[in-house]
Design an enzyme around this catalytic site. Structure first.
Site, short mmCIF file in Angstrom:
data_model
loop_
_atom_site.label_atom_id
_atom_site.label_comp_id
_atom_site.label_asym_id
_atom_site.label_seq_id
_atom_site.Cartn_x
_atom_site.Cartn_y
_atom_site.Cartn_z
N ALA A 74 0.85 -1.19 0.00
CA ALA A 74 0.00 0.00 0.00
C ALA A 74 0.89 1.24 0.00
O ALA A 74 2.03 1.19 0.43
CB ALA A 74 -0.90 -0.01 1.23
N GLY A 120 -0.33 -5.07 1.20
CA GLY A 120 -1.65 -5.03 0.55
C GLY A 120 -1.68 -5.88 -0.72
O GLY A 120 -2.73 -6.41 -1.10
N GLU A 123 -2.40 -9.29 0.32
CA GLU A 123 -3.79 -9.35 0.79
C GLU A 123 -4.75 -9.47 -0.39
O GLU A 123 -5.72 -10.22 -0.34
CB GLU A 123 -4.12 -8.11 1.64
CG GLU A 123 -3.40 -8.13 2.99
CD GLU A 123 -3.75 -6.92 3.84
OE1 GLU A 123 -3.39 -5.80 3.43
OE2 GLU A 123 -4.39 -7.10 4.89
N GLU A 145 4.07 -5.36 7.14
CA GLU A 145 3.49 -4.22 7.89
C GLU A 145 4.06 -4.08 9.29
O GLU A 145 4.25 -2.99 9.80
CB GLU A 145 1.97 -4.35 7.98
CG GLU A 145 1.23 -4.08 6.67
CD GLU A 145 1.16 -5.28 5.75
OE1 GLU A 145 1.87 -6.29 5.99
OE2 GLU A 145 0.38 -5.23 4.78
#
Ligand code: NAI
Length: 744
Positions: A74, A120, A123, A145
């Site tokens: 992200a 992300g 994910e 993260e």
């Protein structure tokens, strides 16, 4: 017949194939890699809504339109815009909804992954119904993260434990570890690994086959890892029974706290939300994930860890010189003088990371052989861990050749010196290099304490003399401190910075001075630890206090590691240069008379080898007798930590005022990556900004009144306390403004 169509979302395009398979490509315009932005959540939802409505769409392949990789993560800058935990939690919920949309789609979605699928990006891939990965070494899957003080906020904490065994999931979530495609297949994170050339076709076939098997409705949660037999039973016992879960999470938390000492809330929250999801179900897990994500995004720890991330990225682009027209010169060969601990390590990173041939010289054949075997051992370990193929290993080993003379060094653009720490010897080898390698060869010294200007005095062209200060063990430590003198030519600096980056290092450039930056700021902290010891505080209490503060090891352990003899020598150099405020406490010479050099000869503050019982480190109690001390004095942990840490921070501020540092950013990164200053505190300068210069000055003055002038606050701190200026932020004081006041 395939046709490419825009989707209205600028990062996504659709290719419709025969048979109802759609290839959806992500290609963020103008960016080298795909990163997820807040606006994409809506784009994704809209495009998937359209695909859902189109009954001719039977299956979807999600892939990247970029050669550089799948999705790198992200966009972190969007997180910085969230002002409150609620706002940040909303970002997480939007991400979760977008990925739930993928997971619940009528048509199956297959992720075709080549390159990085991180954060992300992973994910997104986990929300798909199958994952095919290329076998390319660039293909990496992970959830990093936690390294930014966060947790995956788009369902990652819930989907990963439902795709891979719980222990693997926790390991990945808590460490940020990345898996290559083969390992990802082994743990069940990807379904198939194929060469890149056929990745898309295999994914298209898999998508069509899945569509044949079933067409929605689908659940947002994966069904659980595909396990059999005993593994399946064990997994169920750990995740599906209250007792099993208690055992698993209690153990995990205990292990975690022994490492983090409660300083990092990120991994603790990860454990909490994974447990919640296993206990109360996927939806409850997602809600807990969003709440925790929101709170972590606005936590001070995450702010500091993110600042390190941005500083490291900025350093990757920093050439080390102010003039943008200065270009680094190409380096085709590196000369390495000294094949000891440091020389061999530097030779290894030059061959392994930079892939540049190295001519390794030592004074005798034995030294050369030792160095070469050090390099070979490291390469062999990489082969064992499958990080290198046998062919690559052979190639890298062929880059490093040994010699006892100067043959083969001619033509080296950079010669790094790591012979003994002895100025006369360094002068001698410098003159040899200038004679043998010509005026264009850069002479870079890895000295840990001698000013580069002193070494350059023996040079006929001091503009090519520079410091390249690596840290031990070179193959593991991320920092390279480059030291320039007023005479060092900018092209020399730029060339060495570029070489350091190729060797895989984060590089800071500092100005010359005794101890440069890193050795200098470590000195007063080590001295303070020695003072506290001399007052009668136990060795383990001192180390423990600094580890609670967040250092990876305590100062006394560090002294054993570096070598008590080395510490003593550097201590004297610093004392001579900076006067009484750096005077080490008396008594350390008794340790040397007792032949206590630290870990290297198995005699130091702690027990080593046969003398040590299994398990925790034990102090060698006889050390107190040698020093004439009877330990037992109790000092509050916080006082021990503050005394040592403030010495470190204050000295960093002195370096700043004197202009040793080019920026507070470099000072923070140098202290964290070179000396283990706690990352969650952001470095010494961010620590000052966080605590406030006024408060730091107050603490220093209190210690000064009690313990002496070595605690006199750095002039730059005093000025900041008065003016309210900070090191980072809008109103700062430039480095190098307190030269005179800092002397003496
Ligand atoms: P070391 O003692 O392991 O290695 C020095 C090597 O230099 C030996 O193999 C020796 O035979 C060789 N040597 C001596 N004279 C030579 C000559 N004329 N030509 C070629 N080789 C010669 O020492 P280490 O620890 O590798 O340190 C080397 C330098 O790096 C020193 O200046 C030290 O201060 C510095 N340094 C050491 C660090 C550490 O943690 N050990 C960290 C950063 C810098």
């Amino acid at each position: 017949m395939a046709s490419i169509q825009p989707t209205g979302a600028e990062a996504l395009s659709i290719e419709k194939r025969d048979g109802g398979v759609v290839v959806l490509r992500m290609d963020v315009p103008g960016e080298p890699v795909n990163t997820l932005k807040a606006s994409f959540a809506e784009d994704f939802a809209r495009v998937f809504d359209e695909l859902e409505r189109d009954t001719s769409v039977k299956a979807i392949v999600l892939t990247s339109g970029k050669k550089s990789g799948f999705i790198a993560g992200a966009d972190i800058t969007m997180l910085q815009k969230a002002k409150t935990d609620r706002e940040a939690a909303e970002l997480s919920r939007a991400g979760q909804r977008a990925l739930d949309r993928i997971a619940k789609l009528r048509a199956p979605v297959v992720a075709a992954i080549h390159g990085a699928a991180l954060g992300g990006g992973l994910e997104v891939a986990m929300a798909c119904h199958a994952r095919i990965a290329s076998d390319d070494p660039k293909t990496k899957l992970g959830l990093p993260e936690v390294q930014l003080g966060l947790l995956p906020g788009a369902g990652g904490t819930q989907r990963l434990p439902r795709l891979v065994p719980i222990q693997t999931a926790l390991d990945m979530l808590l460490t940020g570890k990345q898996l290559d495609a083969k390992k990802a297949k082994k743990v069940g994170l990807v379904d198939e690994v194929v060469p890149e050339a056929i990745l898309l076709e295999v994914a298209v076939q898999r998508a069509a086959a899945l569509a044949e098997k079933s067409s929605g409705p689908r659940s947002a949660a994966p069904k659980g890892p595909k396990l059999e037999g005993a593994e399946k039973l064990q997994e169920a016992a750990l995740t599906k029974t209250p007792l099993g879960r208690r055992f698993l999470f209690d153990q995990a938390k205990k292990q975690l706290l022994s490492k983090t000492r409660g300083n990092y809330p990120g991994p603790e929250r990860i454990l909490e939300v994974v447990e919640k999801g296993l206990e109360k179900g996927f939806e409850a897990g997602l809600e807990a994930e969003a709440v925790a994500f929101g709170e972590l995004v606005v936590s001070p720890q995450a702010a500091q860890l993110m600042s390190i991330f941005f500083a490291t990225n900025a350093l990757k682009k920093d050439t080390g010189v102010d003039d943008p027209s200065v270009q680094p010169r190409e380096v085709h060969k590196v000369g390495m003088l000294g094949a000891g601990l440091m020389g061999a390590g530097i030779a290894y990173v030059t061959a392994n990371s930079a892939k540049i041939p190295v001519r390794l010289k030592d004074k005798d054949a034995e030294g050369v052989a030792r160095g070469l075997s050090y390099v070979k051992n490291l390469v062999d370990q990489k082969v064992k861990r499958k990080r290198l193929t046998v062919r690559e290993a052979g190639e890298q080993l062929s880059y490093v050749t040994g010699t006892t003379g100067y043959d083969g060094l001619r033509g080296a653009e950079v010669v790094v010196e790591a012979v003994f720490e002895d100025l006369a010897l360094k002068h001698r080898v410098l003159m040899d290099v200038e004679r043998e390698c010509g005026p264009q060869a850069i002479f870079a010294s890895n000295t840990s304490s001698i000013p580069i200007g002193e070494i350059a005095k023996a040079s006929t062209h001091p503009e090519t003399v520079i410091g390249m200060h690596y840290f031990s063990p070179v193959e593991k430590m991320p920092l390279l401190e480059i030291i320039v003198t007023p005479k060092t030519a900018p092209w020399v600096t730029a060339t060495c910075v570029e070489l350091g980056k190729k060797q895989g290092k984060t590089v800071i450039v500092v100005n010359d001075g005794v101890g440069f930056y890193t050795s200098r700021i470590l000195g007063p902290m080590m001295n303070e630890a020695a003072f506290i010891l001399a007052e009668g505080v136990k060795v383990e209490d001192i180390d423990d206090a600094l580890m609670d503060f967040g250092f990876p090891v305590g100062p006394i352990t560090l002294l054993d590691e570096v070598g008590i003899d080395v510490g003593e020598k550097v201590g004297h150099i610093m004392h001579a240069a900076f006067g009484d405020r750096m005077k080490p406490p008396a008594g350390f010479e008794k340790l040397l008379a007792d032949k206590r050099f630290g870990r290297k000869n198995g005699r130091g503050f702690y027990l080593y080898g046969d003398k040590k019982k299994k398990g925790k480190k034990q102090v060698d109690a006889t050390v107190y007798g040698v020093l004439g001390l009877s330990p037992g004095k109790q000092l509050p942990k916080d006082e021990i930590a503050q005394r040592c840490a403030l010495q470190f921070v204050n000295e960093a501020c002195l370096c700043y005022g004197e202009g040793i540092l080019r920026s507070a950013r470099d000072g923070d990164i140098g202290a964290i990556f070179g000396l283990g200053f706690p990352p969650f505190r952001g470095g010494p300068f961010r620590y000052v900004d966080t605590v406030g210069a006024k408060e730091i000055v107050r603490r220093l003055e209190r210690f000064r009144d009690r313990l002496g002038n070595r605690f006199a606050p750095a002039p730059v701190l005093v000025e900041m306390a008065k003016t309210g200026k900070t090191f980072h932020g809008e109103s700062t004081i430039a480095p190098g403004q307190h030269k005179v006041a800092a002397q003496g």
